[in-house]
Design a protein around this motif. Structure first.
Motif, mmCIF file in Angstrom:
data_model
loop_
_atom_site.group_PDB
_atom_site.id
_atom_site.type_symbol
_atom_site.label_atom_id
_atom_site.label_comp_id
_atom_site.label_asym_id
_atom_site.label_seq_id
_atom_site.Cartn_x
_atom_site.Cartn_y
_atom_site.Cartn_z
ATOM 1 N N LYS A 13 -4.767 -89.430 -56.602
ATOM 2 C CA LYS A 13 -3.870 -88.962 -57.662
ATOM 3 C C LYS A 13 -2.443 -89.075 -57.151
ATOM 4 C CE LYS A 13 -2.222 -87.066 -61.288
ATOM 5 N NZ LYS A 13 -2.156 -87.862 -62.500
ATOM 6 N N PHE A 15 1.648 -88.594 -57.822
ATOM 7 C CA PHE A 15 2.738 -88.034 -58.614
ATOM 8 C C PHE A 15 3.985 -88.800 -58.225
ATOM 9 C CE2 PHE A 15 -0.068 -84.231 -58.557
ATOM 10 C CZ PHE A 15 -0.230 -84.149 -59.923
ATOM 11 N N PRO A 16 5.019 -88.733 -59.063
ATOM 12 C CA PRO A 16 6.231 -89.475 -58.704
ATOM 13 C C PRO A 16 6.650 -89.140 -57.277
ATOM 14 C CG PRO A 16 6.456 -88.517 -60.876
ATOM 15 C CD PRO A 16 5.132 -88.071 -60.345
ATOM 16 N N LEU A 54 -7.471 -81.098 -66.200
ATOM 17 C CA LEU A 54 -6.045 -80.813 -66.358
ATOM 18 C C LEU A 54 -5.211 -81.988 -65.860
ATOM 19 C CD1 LEU A 54 -6.055 -77.105 -65.188
ATOM 20 C CD2 LEU A 54 -5.388 -77.891 -67.452
ATOM 21 N N TYR A 55 -5.707 -82.642 -64.808
ATOM 22 C CA TYR A 55 -5.070 -83.853 -64.305
ATOM 23 C C TYR A 55 -6.044 -85.010 -64.475
ATOM 24 C CZ TYR A 55 -1.518 -81.088 -61.804
ATOM 25 O OH TYR A 55 -0.503 -80.270 -61.468
ATOM 26 N N ARG A 342 8.157 -66.458 -56.249
ATOM 27 C CA ARG A 342 8.583 -67.247 -57.405
ATOM 28 C C ARG A 342 9.088 -66.354 -58.530
ATOM 29 N NH1 ARG A 342 4.096 -71.212 -59.195
ATOM 30 N NH2 ARG A 342 2.966 -69.671 -58.018
ATOM 31 N N GLN A 343 8.463 -65.193 -58.640
ATOM 32 C CA GLN A 343 8.812 -64.329 -59.769
ATOM 33 C C GLN A 343 10.156 -63.642 -59.569
ATOM 34 O OE1 GLN A 343 5.780 -61.462 -60.737
ATOM 35 N NE2 GLN A 343 7.196 -60.473 -62.145
ATOM 36 N N ASN A 344 10.373 -63.083 -58.383
ATOM 37 C CA ASN A 344 11.642 -62.371 -58.210
ATOM 38 C C ASN A 344 12.310 -62.640 -56.868
ATOM 39 O OD1 ASN A 344 9.941 -60.935 -56.609
ATOM 40 N ND2 ASN A 344 9.877 -59.140 -57.906
ATOM 41 N N GLY A 345 12.045 -63.793 -56.306
ATOM 42 C CA GLY A 345 12.728 -64.170 -55.069
ATOM 43 C C GLY A 345 13.669 -65.325 -55.284
ATOM 44 N N ILE A 346 13.092 -66.468 -55.565
ATOM 45 C CA ILE A 346 13.917 -67.671 -55.642
ATOM 46 C C ILE A 346 14.446 -67.913 -57.061
ATOM 47 C CG2 ILE A 346 12.696 -68.800 -53.761
ATOM 48 C CD1 ILE A 346 11.344 -70.531 -56.019
ATOM 49 N N PHE A 347 15.530 -68.679 -57.120
ATOM 50 C CA PHE A 347 16.016 -69.212 -58.387
ATOM 51 C C PHE A 347 15.589 -70.681 -58.388
ATOM 52 C CE2 PHE A 347 18.877 -65.890 -57.048
ATOM 53 C CZ PHE A 347 18.925 -65.085 -58.167
ATOM 54 N N ILE A 349 15.416 -73.374 -60.239
ATOM 55 C CA ILE A 349 16.166 -74.552 -60.651
ATOM 56 C C ILE A 349 17.526 -74.649 -59.966
ATOM 57 C CG2 ILE A 349 15.096 -74.933 -62.898
ATOM 58 C CD1 ILE A 349 17.180 -73.224 -64.158
ATOM 59 N N LEU A 350 17.913 -73.606 -59.244
ATOM 60 C CA LEU A 350 19.221 -73.673 -58.586
ATOM 61 C C LEU A 350 19.085 -74.309 -57.198
ATOM 62 C CD1 LEU A 350 20.915 -70.290 -59.520
ATOM 63 C CD2 LEU A 350 20.826 -72.417 -60.780
ATOM 64 N N ASP A 354 23.026 -72.423 -53.506
ATOM 65 C CA ASP A 354 23.214 -71.246 -54.352
ATOM 66 C C ASP A 354 22.198 -70.161 -54.023
ATOM 67 O OD1 ASP A 354 25.366 -72.270 -55.649
ATOM 68 O OD2 ASP A 354 24.241 -73.084 -57.330
ATOM 69 N N ALA A 394 21.962 -79.425 -51.791
ATOM 70 C CA ALA A 394 22.036 -79.503 -53.246
ATOM 71 C C ALA A 394 20.651 -79.586 -53.895
ATOM 72 C CB ALA A 394 22.867 -80.713 -53.661
ATOM 73 N N GLU B 288 14.862 -61.581 -62.717
ATOM 74 C CA GLU B 288 14.327 -60.607 -61.764
ATOM 75 C C GLU B 288 14.827 -60.868 -60.356
ATOM 76 O OE1 GLU B 288 10.112 -59.489 -62.026
ATOM 77 O OE2 GLU B 288 10.103 -60.696 -63.832
ATOM 78 N N ALA B 289 14.903 -62.149 -60.005
ATOM 79 C CA ALA B 289 15.395 -62.489 -58.673
ATOM 80 C C ALA B 289 16.864 -62.088 -58.550
ATOM 81 C CB ALA B 289 15.221 -63.975 -58.408
#
Lengths: 500, 406
Positions: A13, A15-16, A54-55, A342-347, A349-350, A354, A394, B288-289
């Motif tokens: 399989k 992926f790009p 799913l894949y 993932r939920q409340n640690g990292i951003f 898409i940033l 940042d 970046a 939340e983050a």
């Protein structure tokens, strides 16, 4: 039907930009538990997603029940064929009933209308069969997550599947419920069904599985009978190298100086932590042990200013401090790395830049205007010190592996000059190789005179890293164990000892 | 079909194409073919721009240094990324063929002028979109600013004055008053969102209704009694109508264009170079983050709506000055145009993603299409249909970019 109920041969399989599966193999015998192991990113989930429709694999063949299938078009087809899956993360429909959650997508109908009576009866019967005691009419959001996980298992069973894929089914279960799950698994096995079991918990794997397949970097490593192998053998094959020490050696004793003292901490919320007292010493790693529901996360969130207190005082270096918000905590040099990265640690898409500087932005700004000449070198230096593997600053952080994301989060809080770092499950969802790096980083911090509070549900980690362990049970501190007395049995006893 | 070239050579190539357009433009200018109208001049400007941008990229390489690969996939990516722009270019070419008079400097300047106030509103609303919200009160706040500012800026001898006995105020007093009142309503939006964690959709819907009601009440005050406000002072009207550099046959540049340009630069700076801007992106990227990282969520939310309302206020004042009048119906529906422009410009409604350049492009796409279709006399009803199709297509393509390909 031959020897195997399922054969996945040379699955590829792409992926790009990456090959997620590079000639992966899996052969499952009927009526067995087949453990699928590998580090994060080894391709286990991808392989299962190919099986569950799913894949869609680019190459390779799937032979199920003696029939060759090139591609499973979607999950509906997979379920119809007799393959069901329990996902790692629960997605219940929170405001609908348990039974609707079980039968969604295939409600029993009468004259085109949903037949609620039949649905209720079917659910009762299903739950009875596996001995689950949940009200089918309860609203999902009112049911504890661990029970919902069992409901999810019931749902997977209800498809009468020949193969049930379980992806980390025990991650949100308590000890008792795990036992219960194992009983269900034994029952399913006796009915001739096969289970593909994905888990990071070695003890579980070796206990319940018949066969073990190990994958590494999307490739097939090998399949063994579980009774012939041990933990070190699996780890060795997963990482491709010998892992003699799972924990770095700590060669420094904490000082007797108290940096943080928690006095009479009681949460404002009901049924949370009550009257918690402890001291944290300079250069110490204080482990907090306990089972799910021990209110450990809630306690550290209160110390960090995220939760309200009914009573309690906090002392830093002997001086009383007020921590009512995260900004107060930051001012007082307290940092928290949350459990749900993932939920409340990292951003996601940033950029890494940042993400690294977000907590310390004020120190890189003058009158609210950012000074990139200071910001970028600081972030880049901090990430280098922590050996974050990244293309450049970046890059969006979501492109990094779990271990590197965690390092960026550590970098984030080091930039705020925090000297008390609270880790809530520091290595959750991080693969074995990266775990060791995180441990080393933690020890580096302690060496530099910082102090760490670490919540961990993994007993080896808790005992391997801590200088002292505080054990909690249902919101109460049930005991402290010093390093020389570390004993798994004693800690488990304390973790389940509180009786109201 | 695949070839790889160095990034610097790629930019050099683009600069070369720019130079070619420039030279061709100069050539055509001296050929002076009547039917091409101002095309040569436009080609010269376009050529200078393309050459300039790419020469800069060659001179100062950015973070991206990877080589550029040409194959089916990268070309497909390019086509999807710029689908709307490409569609617009095609449309412009078609319009130029049908109606060559479209190729005039005057037309380009008209389009830029019409885009100015829309751009200011879109830049305001983009803040609320970045935090995965929206602002339905934008249009009504524009109307409020227009009514409040004009009501205090009528000539002394106008028969139907809003405030018959009002003295001649310095120009900036009513303008600043109007913008401040708008910001007050913005603060109401922000307060509802920050304090009660209300979804911006409903908070700004409520505010929009309140603002319209309040504006209508004000508009209905005797002696005005809901008549359109006219007799605007020439110094105020000049703010929206002045044409700069009006020499010879040159139609002049509307003062609105430099005003919008300055505001655009300021907003770009706020979004990219300030703590507040970074906090806005953080809040939109993962609320939340942001809380856990110690971002002041309350203040950021509040300020987002105050700032946005300030921009709507400025746009309202300019709109009133441009049209030399106002009614309480001014600005109606502008918020939806602005949201559409942002979305076409790549702003994600899921929050966290927005670039100023994208928003500029989004606003221009809409103005060019509206203006162009009017130019070739397409009926307004068809224009609506086409606009709707553009919004749906743009978002569908955009979603496709982020959707995982299995």
């Amino acid at each position: 039907m031959g020897e195997y109920v399922l054969e996945m041969n040379d699955i590829v399989k792409r992926f790009p930009g990456v090959i997620a599966l590079n000639h992966a193999n899996l052969k499952v015998r009927p009526g067995t538990v087949h453990a699928l192991m590998g580090e994060n990113g080894a391709g286990k989930s991808t392989l299962m997603k190919c099986l569950f429709g799913l894949y869609h694999p680019d190459e390779g063949e799937i032979i199920f029940d003696g029939k060759s299938i090139n591609d499973i078009p979607n999950t509906k087809a997979a379920l119809a064929m007799g393959i069901s899956m329990i996902h790692q993360e629960l997605h219940p429909i929170r405001y609908r009933s348990v039974m609707e959650n079980v039968w969604i997508g295939r409600f029993p109908t009468r004259f085109g209308f949903v037949d609620h009576d039949k649905m209720y009866k079917d659910t009762v019967e299903l739950f009875k069969k596996i001995g689950l005691n949940v009200d089918p009419r309860a609203i999902a959001k009112n049911v504890p997550p661990s029970q919902l996980q069992l409901v999810e298992i019931a749902r997977a069973v209800s498809y009468n599947a020949k193969i049930i894929i379980m992806d980390e089914p025990t991650s949100s279960l308590t000890e008792n419920e795990v036992e219960y799950l194992f009983k269900i698994i034994a029952q399913l096995k006796s009915e001739g069904r096969s289970i593909i079991y994905i888990s990071h918990k070695m003890e579980e794997i070796l206990r319940i599985s018949d066969d073990v397949t190990v994958m590494r970097d999307g490739k097939y490593v090998g399949t063994w009978l579980a009774k012939d192998i041990d933990q070190d053998f699996i780890i060795k094959n997963m990482v491709g190298r010998d892992l003699t020490n799972r924990f770095p050696i700590k060669d420094q004793e904490p000082s007797s100086e108290v940096v943080l003292e928690v006095k009479n901490f009681t949460a404002a919320a009901k049924r949370s932590f009550v009257d918690v007292n402890f001291q944290l010493h300079k250069g110490e790693i204080l482990g907090i042990g306990g089972l799910v529901g021990a209110q450990r996360t809630e306690l550290v969130e209160a110390i960090f200013g995220l939760r309200a207190l009914a009573s309690g005082q906090l002392y830093k270096n002997g001086r009383q401090i007020e921590v009512k918000s995260v900004r107060d905590a930051k001012k007082n040099g307290i940092a928290l790395l949350t459990e749900e990265r993932r939920q409340n640690g990292i951003f996601g898409i940033l950029s890494i830049l940042d993400n690294t500087v977000i907590a310390a932005q004020q120190s890189f700004a003058h009158m609210g205007i950012l000074d990139n000449a200071k910001r970028e070198p600081a972030a880049s230096q901090s990430c280098q010190e922590l050996k974050v593997k990244m293309p450049n600053l970046a890059t969006p952080i979501k492109n990094l592996s779990g271990g590197n994301q965690q390092k960026v989060l550590i970098a984030r809080w080091l930039l705020t000059n925090s000297d008390i770092i609270i880790f809530d499950e520091p290595t959750r969802g991080i693969d074995v190789g990266a775990k060791y790096e995180i441990y080393t980083l933690m020890l580096d911090q302690v060496k530099q005179g910082k102090s760490i509070i670490m919540i961990s549900s993994e007993m080896p980690e808790l005992m391997g890293m801590s200088d002292r362990i505080m054990v909690m049970c249902e919101g109460h501190v049930t005991g402290f164990v010093d390093k020389e007395n570390f004993d798994q049995v004693e800690i488990m006893r304390l973790a389940s000892s509180f009786k109201k | 079909m695949s070839s790889v070239i160095k990034r610097s050579s790629y930019y050099k190539g683009l600069a070369g194409i720019g130079a070619a357009i420039l030279l061709l433009g100069i050539g055509l200018y001296f050929a002076s073919i009547r039917t091409l109208y101002d095309l040569p001049v436009l080609m010269v400007l376009l050529g200078i721009w393309i050459t300039g941008v790419n020469a800069y990229r060659v001179a100062k390489p950015g973070v991206e240094t990877a080589d550029i690969e040409f194959n089916r996939k990268t070309i497909n990516n390019f086509l999807t990324n710029y689908a709307i722009i490409i569609a617009m270019v095609v449309l412009v070419v078609v319009i130029c063929v049908i109606q060559p008079r479209f190729m005039q400097v005057r037309v380009v300047l008209d389009i830029m002028t019409q885009s100015s106030t829309k751009l200011i509103i879109a830049l305001g609303i983009c803040f609320t979109l970045i935090i995965a919200g929206c602002d339905l009160s934008a249009g009504r706040i524009v109307g409020l600013a227009a009514v409040v500012s004009t009501s205090m800026l009528q000539t002394q001898d106008y028969a139907n004055r809003f405030f018959p006995d009002l003295a001649q105020l310095p120009l900036f007093v009513p303008i600043i008053t109007a913008v401040l009142i708008c910001m007050l309503f913005g603060a109401l939006n922000g307060f509802l969102v920050a304090q009660y964690e209300m979804h911006p959709f409903i908070a700004t819907l409520a505010t929009s209704v309140i603002v319209y009601g309040a504006c209508s009440l004000y508009f209905d005050l005797p002696p005005n009694n809901s008549q359109p406000i006219g007799g605007v002072r020439p110094d105020f009207a000049a703010l929206g109508q002045t044409k700069l550099f009006q020499v010879g046959s040159f139609p002049g540049v509307s003062v609105l264009i430099p005003i919008a340009a300055v505001i655009t630069v300021v907003i770009w700076f706020v979004l990219n170079k300030t703590v507040f801007g970074k906090n806005v992106y953080a809040l939109g990227g993962n609320r939340e983050a942001a809380v856990v990282a110690g971002v002041n969520v309350y203040a950021t939310n509040l300020f987002i709506f105050v700032l946005a309302a300030g921009l709507y206020g400025i746009a309202g004042v300019l709109e009133a000055a441009r049209t030399a009048g106002a009614t309480n119906q001014y600005g109606q529906g502008y918020e939806l145009d602005a949201i559409a422009a942002c979305v076409v410009g790549g702003v994600s409604l899921m929050g966290g993603i927005a670039t100023v350049s994208g928003i500029i492009a989004g606003v221009f796409v809409f103005t060019i299409i509206t203006y162009g279709l009017q130019f070739i006399s397409v009926s307004p009803m068809w224009q609506q249909v086409i606009k709707g199709i553009i919004i749906a297509t743009a978002v569908a393509i955009d979603m496709g970019k982020y959707r995982k390909k299995n």
